[in-house]
Motif scaffolding. Structure first.
Motif, PDB file in Angstrom:
ATOM      1  N   VAL A  28      -1.077   4.478  -6.670  1.00 16.79           N
ATOM      2  CA  VAL A  28      -0.884   3.033  -6.667  1.00 16.79           C
ATOM      3  C   VAL A  28      -0.897   2.520  -8.105  1.00 16.79           C
ATOM      4  N   PRO A  29       0.118   1.768  -8.525  1.00 21.78           N
ATOM      5  CA  PRO A  29       0.088   1.201  -9.877  1.00 21.78           C
ATOM      6  C   PRO A  29      -0.945   0.081  -9.966  1.00 21.78           C
ATOM      7  N   ARG A  33      -2.804  -3.110  -7.302  1.00 20.36           N
ATOM      8  CA  ARG A  33      -4.183  -2.799  -6.897  1.00 20.36           C
ATOM      9  C   ARG A  33      -4.730  -3.815  -5.904  1.00 20.36           C
ATOM     10  N   GLN A  34      -4.364  -5.081  -6.036  1.00 18.72           N
ATOM     11  CA  GLN A  34      -4.934  -6.118  -5.180  1.00 18.72           C
ATOM     12  C   GLN A  34      -4.549  -5.970  -3.706  1.00 18.72           C
ATOM     13  N   PHE A  35      -3.496  -5.203  -3.401  1.00 16.62           N
ATOM     14  CA  PHE A  35      -3.083  -5.015  -2.009  1.00 16.62           C
ATOM     15  C   PHE A  35      -3.885  -3.906  -1.316  1.00 16.62           C
ATOM     16  N   TYR A  36      -4.611  -3.125  -2.102  1.00 12.07           N
ATOM     17  CA  TYR A  36      -5.360  -2.000  -1.552  1.00 12.07           C
ATOM     18  C   TYR A  36      -6.867  -2.236  -1.785  1.00 12.07           C
ATOM     19  N   GLU A  37      -7.489  -3.074  -0.943  1.00 12.84           N
ATOM     20  CA  GLU A  37      -8.917  -3.378  -1.052  1.00 12.84           C
ATOM     21  C   GLU A  37      -9.703  -2.496  -0.078  1.00 12.84           C
ATOM     22  N   GLU A  38     -10.624  -1.725  -0.651  1.00 10.72           N
ATOM     23  CA  GLU A  38     -11.394  -0.772   0.137  1.00 10.72           C
ATOM     24  C   GLU A  38     -12.197  -1.489   1.238  1.00 10.72           C
ATOM     25  N   ASN A  39     -12.262  -0.818   2.395  1.00  6.20           N
ATOM     26  CA  ASN A  39     -13.024  -1.297   3.554  1.00  6.20           C
ATOM     27  C   ASN A  39     -12.415  -2.552   4.191  1.00  6.20           C
TER      28      ASN A  39
END
Length: 534
Positions: A28-29, A33-39
């Motif tokens: 992921v660039p 990053r903001q589209f892939y938030e853990e949990n």
């Protein structure tokens, strides 16, 4: 199983560096990053569905756009982001992840394949930096040269405008001179024309007198030929001895026909014969030439013999008419050769034609007339020379006006290319570019030149229109369009043609370097980000 990559952000700060760790899924660039938030549930980037976060990079394609598998090869349409710290980041198709081939210079695409990859990003970054520094140095030097070209173009433009004013002033003087010499010429030609007409009239009168005397002598000669019994009269019977005089040429020259030629009488004396002679002289054949058949009456056998025998054997020397001059002789020989070397039997020239030949050329002009001719010719020469000078000045004015108004760039930086030509020699051809004029090619080892186009227009994109030249309407291709050439300009310290190619049939591409296209380095974004993704 979710696969994460631990990434850091390197910031240059006052000559030092600060490392910040950024956690995000592999592939992921940082920009996403903001589209892939853990949990938190993950929504496919195309918005089609939402899935649990633990299904990111689980090696199973859930999203139609492949956005849930940025770090695996599960989705055929996915993209893997190479961080490439120390070099330029980039993307590769997800299908190349863990395929055993190192695609990312930082080796992150082969994290689980066992491939022996070496991190080459720093070395690539160093080489790119050196190359960019060289390009920047060339651009800097090229831009310095461009500023000189602009200054020279500005000075040259002022000089051309000044020269144009001087030439336009000289044109006025030349026009006045031409009109004055025209008057002198016309004044001199009037007496010349009158003197020539007088001379010609006198010559025509002299020729008429000569012809009249010769015609009288010929009339008397023919009268004596026809007067067989020397009784001082030409009778019907004596006229019938010349069958060529038969009025209807039917092969039967009757007494009535002969009497008609004599004016309705049986015989005429020398005075009356003058009128008869005017009616028969076109057909009359002298008795001294009676052995030679008149034209059109040569027997077929003789005609056939003529094609095979030598002319001198068929006709006595005295019967072969002399050529009037050498030019006629050469023309006759050429004609004969065209007809298969066939020479027609000599035709009998009328006595009238002989008489005209005997008159000779027109006598030379008298001294007074010749002086008028010489004076008029001198006036014509001076007038023609003045007109020539005026035309040359008019051409010069047109060329100066064209050059002054020509689009040589925003600051006329391309003006130095005008009237210049540049060549590139390949293994087969010599290519020649004459900016704002034409492009051509010529075989290297001899042959004719082929036009690849004439100057058309500037054809670059709207934001950089002067980066491309278009040359059109060159020599037509066999069963194809006319040739054309696109010239792409790039920044360089030298003005040279660097390459040519033919990407499409009859459409040529030429690379051309020039300092005139160089931009101010200080106004160009270097393209390097203020930080590197790690």
């Amino acid at each position: 199983m979710i696969m994460f990559g631990h990434f850091v952000l390197l910031l240059a700060l006052f000559g030092g560096a600060m490392t910040v760790e950024v956690l995000r899924p592999r592939g992921v660039p940082l920009s996403k990053r903001q589209f892939y938030e853990e949990n938190k549930p993950f929504t496919c980037l195309d918005g089609t569905r939402t899935i649990p976060f633990d299904r990111i990079n689980d090696d199973y394609c859930d999203c139609p756009d492949g956005s849930d598998e940025p770090g695996t090869a599960a989705c055929p349409n996915g993209n893997f982001h190479c961080t490439n710290a120390g070099f330029r980041p980039g993307f590769i198709p997800s299908s190349r992840v863990n395929d055993g081939i190192c695609d990312c210079c930082d080796t992150t695409d082969e994290y689980n394949s066992g491939a022996d990859c070496q991190n080459t990003c720093r070395e690539l970054g160093r080489k790119e930096k050196e190359e960019l520094q060289k390009i920047a140095e060339i651009a800097k030097e090229g831009f310095m040269l461009k500023k000189q070209l602009i200054q020279e173009a500005k000075q040259g433009l002022e000089e051309k405008k000044s020269k144009l004013g001087d030439v336009q002033n000289s044109k006025k003087d030349l026009e006045a001179n031409v009109e004055a010499l025209r008057t002198v010429k016309e004044t001199a030609e009037k007496p010349e024309k009158e003197a020539k007409e007088r001379h010609l009239k006198a010559w025509e009168e002299q020729k008429a007198a000569i012809r009249m005397e010769k015609d009288k002598a010929r009339t008397a000669e023919v009268f004596l030929e026809l007067d067989d019994d020397s009784d001082g009269f030409v009778s019907v019977a004596e006229l019938q001895s010349h069958p060529e005089l038969d009025p209807d040429s039917d092969g039967s020259f009757t007494e009535a026909e002969a009497q008609g030629l004599l004016g309705g009488v049986d015989q005429v004396d020398t005075v009356a014969f003058e009128t008869v002679w005017n009616n028969i002289k076109e057909k009359y054949v002298s008795e001294s030439n009676a052995d030679v058949p008149p034209p059109g009456e040569t027997p077929q056998e003789e005609t056939q013999d003529t094609t095979s025998d030598n002319d001198s054997e068929n006709y006595p020397d005295e019967d072969i008419p002399e050529e009037e001059d050498n030019d006629d002789e050469e023309d006759d020989e050429d004609d004969d050769m065209d007809d298969g070397d066939y020479k027609a039997p000599p035709t009998m020239r009328t006595d009238e034609k002989k008489d005209e030949d005997d008159e000779g050329p027109m006598p030379p002009y008298d001294q007074e007339t010749q002086a008028l001719i010489d004076a008029a010719q001198k006036a014509r020469d001076e007038f023609n020379e003045a007109e020539k000078s005026l035309r040359e000045v008019e051409d010069q004015i047109r060329n100066l006006e064209k050059e002054i108004s020509f689009d040589f760039g925003p600051s006329s930086e391309f003006a130095y290319l005008y009237s210049q030509c540049y060549e590139l020699t390949t293994s087969e051809y010599v290519y020649r570019l004459c900016p704002f004029n034409k492009v051509s090619q010529k075989p290297k080892f001899g042959g004719s030149e082929t036009s690849l186009g004439m100057w058309g227009k500037w054809a670059g994109p709207e934001d950089n229109i002067y980066s491309v030249m278009k040359y059109e309407h060159g020599t037509g291709c066999w069963q194809g369009p006319n040739r054309s050439t696109t010239v792409k300009l790039t920044c360089g310290k030298e003005t040279i043609v660097t390459s040519t190619s033919e990407p499409s049939r009859c459409e040529y591409l030429m690379e051309f370097t020039s300092p005139a296209i160089c931009q101010d380095p200080s106004s160009i974004d270097s393209g390097h980000p203020d930080h590197e993704e790690l």
